[in-house]
Motif scaffolding. Structure first.
Motif, PDB file in Angstrom:
ATOM      1  N   UNK A 104       5.672  36.190  -9.668  1.00  0.00           N
ATOM      2  CA  UNK A 104       6.508  35.691  -8.563  1.00  0.00           C
ATOM      3  C   UNK A 104       7.521  36.729  -8.060  1.00  0.00           C
ATOM      4  N   UNK A 105       8.070  37.524  -8.947  1.00  0.00           N
ATOM      5  CA  UNK A 105       9.030  38.557  -8.534  1.00  0.00           C
ATOM      6  C   UNK A 105       8.362  39.617  -7.664  1.00  0.00           C
ATOM      7  N   UNK A 106       7.164  40.039  -8.070  1.00  0.00           N
ATOM      8  CA  UNK A 106       6.446  41.036  -7.281  1.00  0.00           C
ATOM      9  C   UNK A 106       5.964  40.451  -5.952  1.00  0.00           C
ATOM     10  N   UNK A 107       5.599  39.195  -5.936  1.00  0.00           N
ATOM     11  CA  UNK A 107       5.206  38.551  -4.682  1.00  0.00           C
ATOM     12  C   UNK A 107       6.395  38.492  -3.728  1.00  0.00           C
ATOM     13  N   UNK A 108       7.576  38.216  -4.273  1.00  0.00           N
ATOM     14  CA  UNK A 108       8.788  38.187  -3.446  1.00  0.00           C
ATOM     15  C   UNK A 108       9.072  39.581  -2.876  1.00  0.00           C
ATOM     16  N   UNK A 109       8.937  40.618  -3.705  1.00  0.00           N
ATOM     17  CA  UNK A 109       9.152  41.993  -3.236  1.00  0.00           C
ATOM     18  C   UNK A 109       8.132  42.371  -2.157  1.00  0.00           C
ATOM     19  N   UNK A 134       6.572  40.328  -0.112  1.00  0.00           N
ATOM     20  CA  UNK A 134       6.925  39.608   1.110  1.00  0.00           C
ATOM     21  C   UNK A 134       8.085  40.262   1.840  1.00  0.00           C
ATOM     22  N   UNK A 135       9.083  40.704   1.079  1.00  0.00           N
ATOM     23  CA  UNK A 135      10.238  41.375   1.679  1.00  0.00           C
ATOM     24  C   UNK A 135       9.811  42.706   2.322  1.00  0.00           C
ATOM     25  N   UNK A 136       8.921  43.438   1.660  1.00  0.00           N
ATOM     26  CA  UNK A 136       8.447  44.714   2.210  1.00  0.00           C
ATOM     27  C   UNK A 136       7.664  44.493   3.504  1.00  0.00           C
ATOM     28  N   UNK A 137       6.854  43.451   3.551  1.00  0.00           N
ATOM     29  CA  UNK A 137       6.088  43.154   4.761  1.00  0.00           C
ATOM     30  C   UNK A 137       7.027  42.771   5.899  1.00  0.00           C
ATOM     31  N   UNK A 168       8.762  45.935   7.123  1.00  0.00           N
ATOM     32  CA  UNK A 168       7.833  46.740   7.909  1.00  0.00           C
ATOM     33  C   UNK A 168       7.621  46.127   9.291  1.00  0.00           C
ATOM     34  N   UNK A 169       7.458  44.826   9.352  1.00  0.00           N
ATOM     35  CA  UNK A 169       7.266  44.152  10.632  1.00  0.00           C
ATOM     36  C   UNK A 169       8.497  44.315  11.522  1.00  0.00           C
ATOM     37  N   UNK A 170       9.690  44.190  10.929  1.00  0.00           N
ATOM     38  CA  UNK A 170      10.931  44.374  11.685  1.00  0.00           C
ATOM     39  C   UNK A 170      11.033  45.814  12.207  1.00  0.00           C
ATOM     40  N   UNK A 171      10.659  46.792  11.371  1.00  0.00           N
ATOM     41  CA  UNK A 171      10.698  48.193  11.784  1.00  0.00           C
ATOM     42  C   UNK A 171       9.757  48.438  12.967  1.00  0.00           C
TER      43      UNK A 171
END
Length: 149
Positions: free
Chosen positions: A26-31, A33-36, A39-42
């Motif tokens: 779950x921690x890696x899935x959260x990371x 999701x945050x990275x995606x 990236x989308x915001x960038x």
């Protein structure tokens, strides 16, 4: 994109579940999701900045409609060679053409290149590349034969 299908992504998720374990997954899935999201915001902010600076909206359909193959250097060279061959085939130089006869009179013994065209844009033409019936080539060959004797 990158040949990834739903089945492959599902397989990667299953393998990640086994490798990471149920406690860390779950921690890696959260990371992830945050990275995606980051990236989308960038990408969105970069696109909006580019649109604002250029004053033109950047639409994917417009970029896809461009034929970038026309800028391929190999294609440009091939087209230029085809044009050159077409010009050689259409060369209708006859020995009676007064301009060619005048240029033929300026050919010196041992000369390999002929300078043609206006003085503002001269062109060097290899005499050997001229057609057999071109008076400039005939004059160059004759002057070479005269010097050889």
């Amino acid at each position: 994109m990158f040949g990834l299908t739903f089945e492959k992504l599902f397989l990667v998720a299953i393998i990640a579940g086994f490798v990471l374990g149920p406690q860390r997954l779950p921690g890696y899935a959260h990371r992830l999701g945050r990275a995606v999201r980051t990236l989308r915001h960038f990408v969105d902010s970069t696109r909006s900045t580019a649109e604002a600076e250029m004053g033109v909206p950047l639409r994917r359909s417009e970029w896809e409609s461009l034929d970038l193959k026309q800028y391929d250097p190999r294609r440009i060279v091939a087209d230029a060679l085809r044009e050159n061959d077409a010009l050689r085939e259409n060369d209708t130089a006859t020995p009676t053409d007064p301009e060619l006869v005048a240029e033929a009179a300026r050919v010196r013994p041992g000369q390999k290149y002929l300078i043609t065209g206006p003085s503002s844009h001269p062109r060097r033409v290899l005499i050997e590349s001229l057609p057999e019936n071109d008076p400039r080539r005939i004059a160059a060959e004759a002057s070479t034969r005269e010097n050889a004797c």
